[in-house]
Design a protein around this motif. Structure first.
Motif, PDB file in Angstrom:
ATOM      1  N   TYR A  65      31.508  45.206 -14.124  1.00  0.00           N
ATOM      2  CA  TYR A  65      30.958  43.903 -13.724  1.00  0.00           C
ATOM      3  C   TYR A  65      32.057  42.849 -13.709  1.00  0.00           C
ATOM      4  N   GLN A  66      32.898  42.860 -14.750  1.00  0.00           N
ATOM      5  CA  GLN A  66      33.989  41.893 -14.835  1.00  0.00           C
ATOM      6  C   GLN A  66      34.967  42.075 -13.679  1.00  0.00           C
ATOM      7  N   GLU A  67      35.250  43.349 -13.341  1.00  0.00           N
ATOM      8  CA  GLU A  67      36.167  43.625 -12.237  1.00  0.00           C
ATOM      9  C   GLU A  67      35.571  43.162 -10.909  1.00  0.00           C
ATOM     10  N   ARG A  68      34.264  43.414 -10.717  1.00  0.00           N
ATOM     11  CA  ARG A  68      33.598  42.960  -9.491  1.00  0.00           C
ATOM     12  C   ARG A  68      33.605  41.438  -9.411  1.00  0.00           C
ATOM     13  N   LEU A  69      33.359  40.805 -10.564  1.00  0.00           N
ATOM     14  CA  LEU A  69      33.356  39.339 -10.602  1.00  0.00           C
ATOM     15  C   LEU A  69      34.731  38.789 -10.258  1.00  0.00           C
ATOM     16  N   GLU A  70      35.770  39.405 -10.807  1.00  0.00           N
ATOM     17  CA  GLU A  70      37.133  38.965 -10.520  1.00  0.00           C
ATOM     18  C   GLU A  70      37.465  39.164  -9.043  1.00  0.00           C
ATOM     19  N   ASP A  71      36.993  40.282  -8.485  1.00  0.00           N
ATOM     20  CA  ASP A  71      37.218  40.535  -7.056  1.00  0.00           C
ATOM     21  C   ASP A  71      36.522  39.476  -6.200  1.00  0.00           C
ATOM     22  N   LEU A  72      35.281  39.128  -6.596  1.00  0.00           N
ATOM     23  CA  LEU A  72      34.531  38.118  -5.844  1.00  0.00           C
ATOM     24  C   LEU A  72      35.206  36.755  -5.930  1.00  0.00           C
ATOM     25  N   VAL A  73      35.712  36.425  -7.120  1.00  0.00           N
ATOM     26  CA  VAL A  73      36.411  35.148  -7.288  1.00  0.00           C
ATOM     27  C   VAL A  73      37.668  35.124  -6.437  1.00  0.00           C
ATOM     28  N   THR A  74      38.411  36.230  -6.449  1.00  0.00           N
ATOM     29  CA  THR A  74      39.629  36.319  -5.646  1.00  0.00           C
ATOM     30  C   THR A  74      39.307  36.202  -4.158  1.00  0.00           C
ATOM     31  N   GLU A  75      38.249  36.924  -3.743  1.00  0.00           N
ATOM     32  CA  GLU A  75      37.834  36.893  -2.341  1.00  0.00           C
ATOM     33  C   GLU A  75      37.391  35.496  -1.929  1.00  0.00           C
ATOM     34  N   ARG A  76      36.582  34.853  -2.797  1.00  0.00           N
ATOM     35  CA  ARG A  76      36.089  33.503  -2.487  1.00  0.00           C
ATOM     36  C   ARG A  76      37.236  32.497  -2.465  1.00  0.00           C
ATOM     37  N   THR A  77      38.175  32.640  -3.387  1.00  0.00           N
ATOM     38  CA  THR A  77      39.339  31.747  -3.424  1.00  0.00           C
ATOM     39  C   THR A  77      40.148  31.877  -2.151  1.00  0.00           C
ATOM     40  N   LEU A  78      40.321  33.117  -1.681  1.00  0.00           N
ATOM     41  CA  LEU A  78      41.055  33.348  -0.436  1.00  0.00           C
ATOM     42  C   LEU A  78      40.321  32.724   0.742  1.00  0.00           C
ATOM     43  N   GLU A  79      38.999  32.899   0.764  1.00  0.00           N
ATOM     44  CA  GLU A  79      38.197  32.309   1.852  1.00  0.00           C
ATOM     45  C   GLU A  79      38.323  30.787   1.857  1.00  0.00           C
ATOM     46  N   LEU A  80      38.250  30.180   0.676  1.00  0.00           N
ATOM     47  CA  LEU A  80      38.373  28.735   0.581  1.00  0.00           C
ATOM     48  C   LEU A  80      39.758  28.264   1.014  1.00  0.00           C
ATOM     49  N   LYS A  81      40.773  29.031   0.626  1.00  0.00           N
ATOM     50  CA  LYS A  81      42.138  28.680   1.009  1.00  0.00           C
ATOM     51  C   LYS A  81      42.315  28.762   2.521  1.00  0.00           C
ATOM     52  N   GLN A  82      41.754  29.823   3.116  1.00  0.00           N
ATOM     53  CA  GLN A  82      41.843  29.982   4.567  1.00  0.00           C
ATOM     54  C   GLN A  82      41.084  28.869   5.284  1.00  0.00           C
ATOM     55  N   SER A  83      39.892  28.522   4.737  1.00  0.00           N
ATOM     56  CA  SER A  83      39.105  27.431   5.328  1.00  0.00           C
ATOM     57  C   SER A  83      39.856  26.110   5.226  1.00  0.00           C
ATOM     58  N   GLU A  84      40.479  25.906   4.074  1.00  0.00           N
ATOM     59  CA  GLU A  84      41.239  24.669   3.874  1.00  0.00           C
ATOM     60  C   GLU A  84      42.416  24.604   4.844  1.00  0.00           C
ATOM     61  N   GLU A  85      43.079  25.740   5.031  1.00  0.00           N
ATOM     62  CA  GLU A  85      44.217  25.769   5.948  1.00  0.00           C
ATOM     63  C   GLU A  85      43.768  25.516   7.386  1.00  0.00           C
ATOM     64  N   ARG A  86      42.612  26.093   7.758  1.00  0.00           N
ATOM     65  CA  ARG A  86      42.080  25.853   9.106  1.00  0.00           C
ATOM     66  C   ARG A  86      41.709  24.384   9.284  1.00  0.00           C
ATOM     67  N   TYR A  87      41.074  23.834   8.244  1.00  0.00           N
ATOM     68  CA  TYR A  87      40.677  22.427   8.304  1.00  0.00           C
ATOM     69  C   TYR A  87      41.903  21.524   8.445  1.00  0.00           C
ATOM     70  N   LYS A  88      42.933  21.825   7.664  1.00  0.00           N
ATOM     71  CA  LYS A  88      44.152  21.020   7.728  1.00  0.00           C
ATOM     72  C   LYS A  88      44.801  21.118   9.101  1.00  0.00           C
ATOM     73  N   ALA A  89      44.767  22.312   9.686  1.00  0.00           N
ATOM     74  CA  ALA A  89      45.359  22.507  11.018  1.00  0.00           C
ATOM     75  C   ALA A  89      44.599  21.690  12.052  1.00  0.00           C
ATOM     76  N   ILE A  90      43.255  21.737  11.973  1.00  0.00           N
ATOM     77  CA  ILE A  90      42.432  20.955  12.911  1.00  0.00           C
ATOM     78  C   ILE A  90      42.674  19.464  12.707  1.00  0.00           C
ATOM     79  N   PHE A  91      42.730  19.066  11.432  1.00  0.00           N
ATOM     80  CA  PHE A  91      42.948  17.660  11.095  1.00  0.00           C
ATOM     81  C   PHE A  91      44.310  17.178  11.618  1.00  0.00           C
ATOM     82  N   GLU A  92      45.308  18.032  11.465  1.00  0.00           N
ATOM     83  CA  GLU A  92      46.669  17.648  11.855  1.00  0.00           C
ATOM     84  C   GLU A  92      46.816  17.537  13.362  1.00  0.00           C
ATOM     85  N   TYR A  93      46.207  18.466  14.060  1.00  0.00           N
ATOM     86  CA  TYR A  93      46.433  18.528  15.506  1.00  0.00           C
ATOM     87  C   TYR A  93      45.223  18.057  16.316  1.00  0.00           C
TER      88      TYR A  93
END
Length: 218
Positions: free
Chosen positions: A135-163
């Motif tokens: 359960y702990q490993e699955r939770l850590e995987d989900l946190v890692t996956e969600r963090t990556l998704e948020l980072k990618q979303s943030e990067e996309r948002y910044k790109a749209i905002f910039e350009y």
């Protein structure tokens, strides 16, 4: 009994009849039981069979149970270890528990249900630990996956905002500019680093329009 099917138990004891009585009893409960007559042989069987639980005698020739216990805890710290001890060897039992044994039973084993209870208890605890770890490993995987998704979303948002093609800023509750795209910086005649975190939005608005803009922003 079906729930025990496939579970492997290793009993390490230099007394043949004790090994046999343990094996016969546990096999009636659908456990797969392996035997070893001394510590060195027990370590070999452990490496080969990877048992789910070990029943370990403390007093054996060649290598005593405490030595075997230390090695097994190093090899497989999550494998349940039940020590078997004569009634006059309580000090060794305490040391075994200190070294990581999960439980102990006194020899001779006059009531085999005591053995069954200890085995079932340790296996249940082991299963719970495995499930918690998974359960702990699955939770850590989900946190890692969600963090990556948020980072990618943030990067996309910044790109749209910039350009976006138009001057744009993002402001905090204290009116500080937290983001400013390059178009805004160009119009302001400043570098982005000179604006972000350094300027308020009203620094770029003529004084007579500040209140109007403030009402619009709020």
């Amino acid at each position: 009994m079906e729930q025990n099917s496939g579970l492997k138990i290793l009993t390490i004891d230099d007394e043949f009849y004790i090994r046999q009585s343990i094996r016969t009893y546990l096999e009636d409960y659908e456990y797969i039981v392996f035997e070893a007559e001394n510590g060195r042989k027990g370590l070999e069987v452990f490496d080969r069979e990877k048992p789910d639980l070990v029943i370990l005698d403390l007093r054996m020739p060649e290598m005593d149970g405490l030595q075997v216990l230390e090695i097994l805890k190093e090899k497989s710290p999550n494998t349940p270890l039940i020590v078997a001890s004569g009634t006059g060897n309580i000090t060794a039992v305490v040391e075994a528990l200190h070294l990581g044994a999960w439980d102990y039973i006194l020899k001779p084993i006059e009531d085999m249900s005591v053995l069954s209870h200890s085995v079932q208890k340790c296996l249940k605890e082991s299963q719970l630990k495995k499930e918690n770890k998974q359960y702990q490993e699955r939770l850590e995987d989900l946190v890692t996956e969600r963090t990556l998704e948020l980072k990618q979303s943030e990067e996309r948002y910044k790109a749209i905002f910039e350009y976006t093609g138009t001057a744009a800023i993002i402001i905090e509750s204290d009116d500080t500019i937290s983001m400013a795209n390059s178009k805004f910086a160009e119009l302001a005649g400043l570098k982005q680093r000179q604006i972000v975190g350094q300027k308020k939005w009203y620094d770029f608005v003529v004084s007579e329009d500040i209140e109007v803009m403030r009402n619009y922003i709020n």
